[in-house]
Design a protein around this motif. Structure first.
Motif, PDB file in Angstrom:
ATOM      1  N   VAL A 177      10.809 -19.624 135.074  1.00 63.90           N
ATOM      2  CA  VAL A 177      10.517 -18.032 134.059  1.00 63.90           C
ATOM      3  C   VAL A 177       9.894 -17.366 133.705  1.00 63.90           C
ATOM      4  CG1 VAL A 177      13.573 -19.324 133.755  1.00 63.90           C
ATOM      5  CG2 VAL A 177      11.072 -19.753 131.952  1.00 63.90           C
ATOM      6  N   ASN A 178       9.738 -16.532 133.183  1.00 60.64           N
ATOM      7  CA  ASN A 178       8.720 -16.278 132.214  1.00 60.64           C
ATOM      8  C   ASN A 178       8.603 -15.638 131.063  1.00 60.64           C
ATOM      9  OD1 ASN A 178      10.526 -13.266 133.173  1.00 60.64           O
ATOM     10  ND2 ASN A 178       8.459 -12.823 134.757  1.00 60.64           N
ATOM     11  N   HIS A 179      10.186 -16.094 130.601  1.00 66.97           N
ATOM     12  CA  HIS A 179      10.988 -15.264 129.381  1.00 66.97           C
ATOM     13  C   HIS A 179      11.810 -16.506 128.964  1.00 66.97           C
ATOM     14  CE1 HIS A 179       9.257 -11.561 130.131  1.00 66.97           C
ATOM     15  NE2 HIS A 179       9.669 -10.968 128.444  1.00 66.97           N
ATOM     16  N   ILE A 180      12.178 -16.520 127.252  1.00 62.35           N
ATOM     17  CA  ILE A 180      13.374 -17.815 127.237  1.00 62.35           C
ATOM     18  C   ILE A 180      14.113 -16.801 126.230  1.00 62.35           C
ATOM     19  CG2 ILE A 180      14.025 -19.498 125.845  1.00 62.35           C
ATOM     20  CD1 ILE A 180      12.862 -20.695 128.326  1.00 62.35           C
ATOM     21  N   ALA A 181      15.924 -17.029 126.462  1.00 60.13           N
ATOM     22  CA  ALA A 181      16.567 -16.047 125.317  1.00 60.13           C
ATOM     23  C   ALA A 181      17.192 -17.245 124.789  1.00 60.13           C
ATOM     24  CB  ALA A 181      18.016 -14.917 126.019  1.00 60.13           C
ATOM     25  N   HIS A 182      16.561 -17.292 123.339  1.00 64.69           N
ATOM     26  CA  HIS A 182      17.809 -18.474 122.837  1.00 64.69           C
ATOM     27  C   HIS A 182      18.337 -17.683 121.257  1.00 64.69           C
ATOM     28  CE1 HIS A 182      17.315 -22.778 121.216  1.00 64.69           C
ATOM     29  NE2 HIS A 182      16.994 -22.414 120.057  1.00 64.69           N
ATOM     30  N   ILE A 183      19.452 -19.026 121.672  1.00 63.68           N
ATOM     31  CA  ILE A 183      20.954 -18.624 120.660  1.00 63.68           C
ATOM     32  C   ILE A 183      20.590 -19.946 119.969  1.00 63.68           C
ATOM     33  CG2 ILE A 183      23.059 -18.844 120.502  1.00 63.68           C
ATOM     34  CD1 ILE A 183      22.859 -17.535 123.334  1.00 63.68           C
ATOM     35  N   GLU A 184      20.569 -19.314 118.457  1.00 68.14           N
ATOM     36  CA  GLU A 184      20.044 -21.052 117.530  1.00 68.14           C
ATOM     37  C   GLU A 184      20.620 -19.545 115.926  1.00 68.14           C
ATOM     38  OE1 GLU A 184      16.493 -24.177 115.383  1.00 68.14           O
ATOM     39  OE2 GLU A 184      16.140 -21.516 116.061  1.00 68.14           O
ATOM     40  N   GLN A 185      20.950 -20.482 115.399  1.00 62.96           N
ATOM     41  CA  GLN A 185      22.493 -20.114 114.189  1.00 62.96           C
ATOM     42  C   GLN A 185      22.937 -18.435 114.344  1.00 62.96           C
ATOM     43  OE1 GLN A 185      19.390 -20.685 111.048  1.00 62.96           O
ATOM     44  NE2 GLN A 185      19.679 -22.361 111.381  1.00 62.96           N
ATOM     45  N   GLN A 186      23.430 -18.215 115.425  1.00 64.69           N
ATOM     46  CA  GLN A 186      23.914 -17.003 115.641  1.00 64.69           C
ATOM     47  C   GLN A 186      23.263 -15.700 115.862  1.00 64.69           C
ATOM     48  OE1 GLN A 186      25.657 -18.025 112.287  1.00 64.69           O
ATOM     49  NE2 GLN A 186      26.288 -19.360 113.955  1.00 64.69           N
ATOM     50  N   LYS A 187      22.096 -16.175 116.089  1.00 64.41           N
ATOM     51  CA  LYS A 187      20.326 -15.215 116.045  1.00 64.41           C
ATOM     52  C   LYS A 187      20.004 -15.535 117.847  1.00 64.41           C
ATOM     53  CE  LYS A 187      20.561 -14.038 112.098  1.00 64.41           C
ATOM     54  NZ  LYS A 187      20.660 -13.021 112.179  1.00 64.41           N
ATOM     55  N   PHE A 188      19.893 -14.225 118.682  1.00 72.87           N
ATOM     56  CA  PHE A 188      19.381 -14.278 120.335  1.00 72.87           C
ATOM     57  C   PHE A 188      18.637 -13.505 120.312  1.00 72.87           C
ATOM     58  CE2 PHE A 188      21.229 -12.918 124.711  1.00 72.87           C
ATOM     59  CZ  PHE A 188      20.975 -13.820 124.902  1.00 72.87           C
ATOM     60  N   THR A 189      17.535 -14.388 120.593  1.00 80.19           N
ATOM     61  CA  THR A 189      15.814 -14.580 120.088  1.00 80.19           C
ATOM     62  C   THR A 189      15.348 -14.385 122.300  1.00 80.19           C
ATOM     63  OG1 THR A 189      15.860 -15.191 117.753  1.00 80.19           O
ATOM     64  CG2 THR A 189      14.134 -14.619 119.322  1.00 80.19           C
ATOM     65  N   LEU A 190      14.610 -13.332 122.510  1.00 78.94           N
ATOM     66  CA  LEU A 190      13.841 -13.153 123.885  1.00 78.94           C
ATOM     67  C   LEU A 190      12.251 -13.767 123.064  1.00 78.94           C
ATOM     68  CD1 LEU A 190      13.802 -12.731 126.631  1.00 78.94           C
ATOM     69  CD2 LEU A 190      13.411 -10.746 126.262  1.00 78.94           C
ATOM     70  N   TYR A 191      11.554 -14.827 123.711  1.00 78.51           N
ATOM     71  CA  TYR A 191      10.642 -15.196 123.501  1.00 78.51           C
ATOM     72  C   TYR A 191      10.019 -14.803 124.858  1.00 78.51           C
ATOM     73  CZ  TYR A 191      11.744 -18.280 120.275  1.00 78.51           C
ATOM     74  OH  TYR A 191      12.348 -18.097 118.448  1.00 78.51           O
ATOM     75  N   ARG A 192       9.143 -14.605 125.203  1.00 80.07           N
ATOM     76  CA  ARG A 192       7.600 -14.987 126.334  1.00 80.07           C
ATOM     77  C   ARG A 192       7.348 -15.985 126.955  1.00 80.07           C
ATOM     78  NH1 ARG A 192       5.264  -9.985 127.984  1.00 80.07           N
ATOM     79  NH2 ARG A 192       6.332  -8.971 126.478  1.00 80.07           N
ATOM     80  N   GLY A 193       7.462 -16.107 128.079  1.00 77.65           N
ATOM     81  CA  GLY A 193       7.169 -17.247 128.452  1.00 77.65           C
ATOM     82  C   GLY A 193       7.520 -17.985 128.378  1.00 77.65           C
ATOM     83  N   GLY A 194       7.044 -19.422 129.435  1.00 79.44           N
ATOM     84  CA  GLY A 194       7.876 -20.452 129.676  1.00 79.44           C
ATOM     85  C   GLY A 194       9.020 -21.382 128.943  1.00 79.44           C
ATOM     86  N   TYR A 195       9.400 -22.260 129.223  1.00 80.02           N
ATOM     87  CA  TYR A 195       9.726 -23.355 127.954  1.00 80.02           C
ATOM     88  C   TYR A 195       9.096 -23.675 127.350  1.00 80.02           C
ATOM     89  CZ  TYR A 195      13.545 -26.184 125.770  1.00 80.02           C
ATOM     90  OH  TYR A 195      13.816 -26.985 124.853  1.00 80.02           O
ATOM     91  N   SER A 196       7.687 -24.310 127.845  1.00 78.75           N
ATOM     92  CA  SER A 196       6.846 -24.755 127.463  1.00 78.75           C
ATOM     93  C   SER A 196       6.204 -24.472 126.305  1.00 78.75           C
ATOM     94  CB  SER A 196       6.260 -25.368 127.679  1.00 78.75           C
ATOM     95  OG  SER A 196       6.331 -27.229 128.848  1.00 78.75           O
TER      96      SER A 196
END
Length: 633
Positions: free
Chosen positions: A213-232
């Motif tokens: 992956v080159n992005h992570i879309a993370h769901i936390e406390q009802q927020k859906f946030t897109l991060y750039r980069g891999g999981y690490s």
């Protein structure tokens, strides 16, 4: 592109996502992460059109073809390869239209259809399907077997192959590695890297995510946030945010101190040196990632074994197999306390056979088995889940295992596996696969074994539980033999590897990257043998030559690899010093004091550290460039 615009998603009365707004561009490869129940599967259902947002918009290009892995596979009489080919819906539709045009003797329409079949590569479709099935572990004999012949895990693989067969614009994969072994995981990883469409991937395998992956879309406390980069990269960004909280910092320090105490006790002892080194590496990594897992609901450790005989177990010249047929021969293996052994090998080579032999759950065909006094084996395999009593709760299982211990103590222990409150008293028959795996591990760990045999223990476990298991295994004092497709767990846990191949179980001289290269060589040799049959003498000579060449390449790469690791360790240490020094320089009293000598010393040290880090980074880049220019080992 895919656009989320002020999107709110609910499931029943539960709010999953609030006010999500971001874009996914064509070709993005996105890891979808979040705690169990956060809404990952609901997002997939929404992308498939099975769920709709409460408000806001989800825009997907209307012409996009979406592929996903079906959750169930009926016991069909169809040949496996035909089932996989069905994944290409346009191919199947065109085939039906060709048949109809032939019956109608419509030459013009036949010409149009064959032109389109050529455009979509239809004439190579069967070969493409066979290649997908080969990569996922199926043999050539499996291609024509009916789907109904395959077990549940192999039907999941068929579903994965069918999804990959679809020429999709958007591919949705939910835990595709759960029923795969390591060689199939490595193949799938390579395939997904070259997938041209947009990928959304739910996985609890951090190495798999990092590679793809080159992005992570993370769901936390009802927020859906897109991060750039891999999981690490995501983990580090989240750790930096969480590390600002004092409670997070304190928990991180406790975990670090736990590993450091082991290192301090044993790094000077020759018999424990390798184990101490593995924990030093784990400590360096943990300082980066533990804050990202500080809010994990899991926290447990292995109780100290009641006895640790040395050696724990010796297998001498043993053979193992089924119905008189030998699968493994000439097995010579000694397991000592503190040893962590990873078993590597292709699907069907005999890894599970060796685990069963070690557990004494299958008789040897020949040879000698010597058990240490008070040997206590803890054996985990997927069939342990089937032995759980569906009508009993986790607490009832614990009380039946150890009726002498107080109920509250059992509850406290189960809480470390996230069985709290009503969950500890609920019948486990309705539990998910991950919850059953956690319970089976909890029961096994309570028995205080001195030899752990773990056959794919992370199947169905999420990232937080895998992290907790890794931390617990690092402090475990007994011996470990591990089969896993989770390379992060293998890398953090195992000190040496045994390769199960060609009917033998022998020490593997290399790491997981070397094993990936070995797998590629084996597949290349398989294809060569299929094209040009060789005599046994040529096969033996090729094998010996390949081994000699691989060892020579390994020897050439090893000094540079070691230097790179040393540079990384030094840079990490200097970075920590620099951070501490810069924190001191923030103090305004330094600048107002009449004596500026301390300030000057700190500034000088800051400049020295900056220069050291820059020089080391330049040398590290040179070393990595040299390694990349060398032939693969």
């Amino acid at each position: 592109m895919i656009q989320f615009k002020n999107l709110h998603l609910t499931r029943g009365v539960k709010v999953l996502i609030e006010d999500a707004s971001f874009q996914l561009h064509p070709g993005h490869k996105v890891g979808l992460t979040g705690a169990n129940g956060a809404g990952k599967s609901s997002v997939f259902a929404m992308l498939r059109g099975e769920l709709h947002p409460e408000s806001g918009d989800l825009d997907i290009p209307p012409h996009w073809v979406i592929a996903h892995v079906a959750q169930e596979t009926p016991a069909l009489p169809d040949a496996a390869i035909e089932f996989v080919l069905d994944g290409d819906a346009e191919l199947r539709r065109l085939e039906h239209e060709v048949k109809a045009a032939e019956e109608a003797q419509d030459g013009v329409r036949l010409g149009e259809l064959h032109a389109r079949l050529g455009e979509i590569g239809a004439y190579a479709a069967r070969a493409r399907a066979a290649e997908l099935m080969d990569g996922l572990g199926f043999t050539s004999a499996d291609l024509e077997r009916p789907v109904s012949d395959f077990s549940g895990g192999w039907r999941v693989r068929l579903n994965v192959a069918r999804a990959l067969m679809c020429r999709s614009d958007l591919l949705l994969l939910d835990e595709p590695t759960n029923h795969l072994d390591l060689d199939a995981v490595i193949w799938l990883e390579s395939w997904l890297k070259s997938y041209p469409g947009t990928l959304l991937l739910i996985s609890h395998d951090r190495d798999f995510l990092d590679a793809i992956v080159n992005h992570i879309a993370h769901i936390e406390q009802q927020k859906f946030t897109l991060y750039r980069g891999g999981y690490s990269d995501f983990e580090r960004q989240r750790a930096e945010r969480l590390a600002q909280q004092q409670s997070v910092y304190e928990r991180q320090q406790r975990e670090v101190a736990h590993l450091q105490s082991y290192i301090d006790r044993f790094r000077a002892k020759a018999t424990k040196a390798r184990q101490a080194q593995s924990r030093i590496k784990a400590l360096e990594r943990m300082e980066l990632i533990s804050a990202a897992h500080a809010d994990s609901p899991f926290g447990f450790e292995f109780r100290a074994p009641l006895a640790t005989p040395d050696p724990l177990l010796v297998l001498d010249d043993m053979a193992a197999g089924y119905a008189g047929k030998t699968v493994l021969d000439d097995i010579a293996l000694t397991i000592r306390p503190g040893e962590r052994i990873g078993l590597l090998g292709r699907n069907g080579a005999g890894k599970s056979t060796l685990i069963k032999l070690l557990s004494n759950s299958m008789p040897a065909l020949s040879g000698k088995r010597v058990e240490g006094k008070d040997l206590s084996i803890g054996y985990f395999a997927q069939h342990q889940l089937e032995q759980l009593r569906a009508d009993e709760s986790p607490l009832q299982h614990m009380l039946r295992l150890d009726p002498q211990t107080r109920e509250q103590e059992h509850r406290n222990y189960l809480g470390g596996f996230d069985f709290r409150g009503d969950m500890a008293s609920a019948p486990c028959g309705m539990f998910s696969g991950g919850e059953k795996s956690r319970l089976a591990l909890a029961l096994l760990i309570w028995t205080r074994p001195n030899l752990l045999l773990l056959d794919e223990p992370t199947n169905h476990l999420d990232l937080e539980m895998r992290h907790a298991l890794t931390v617990a295994l690092q402090a475990y004092e007994g011996g470990v033999v591990l089969v896993s497709h989770d390379r992060a767990l293998l890398r953090a846990t195992c000190d040496r590897f045994i390769l199960v191949a060609d009917g033998k179980a022998q020490v593997f001289d290399g790491d997981l990257e070397d094993y990936r290269i070995w797998l590629a060589e084996q597949k290349a040799q398989d294809k060569l043998r299929a094209l040009t049959p060789q005599t046994e003498l040529v096969k033996k000579n090729d094998k010996a030559q390949n081994k000699a060449e691989r060892q020579a390449r390994l020897a050439e790469r090893r000094p540079l690899t070691k230097e790179a690791e040393q540079l990384e360790s030094r840079m990490a240490d200097w970075q920590q010093q620099k951070v501490a020094l810069e924190a001191r320089l923030v103090d305004g009293e330094l600048y107002s004091a009449s004596d500026k000598s301390e300030l000057q010393q700190l500034l000088k040290k800051q400049a020295e550290l900056t220069q050291q880090i820059e020089t080391a980074e330049e040398r590290w880049l040179e070393v990595m460039a040299q390694l990349e220019s060398m032939p693969a080992a």
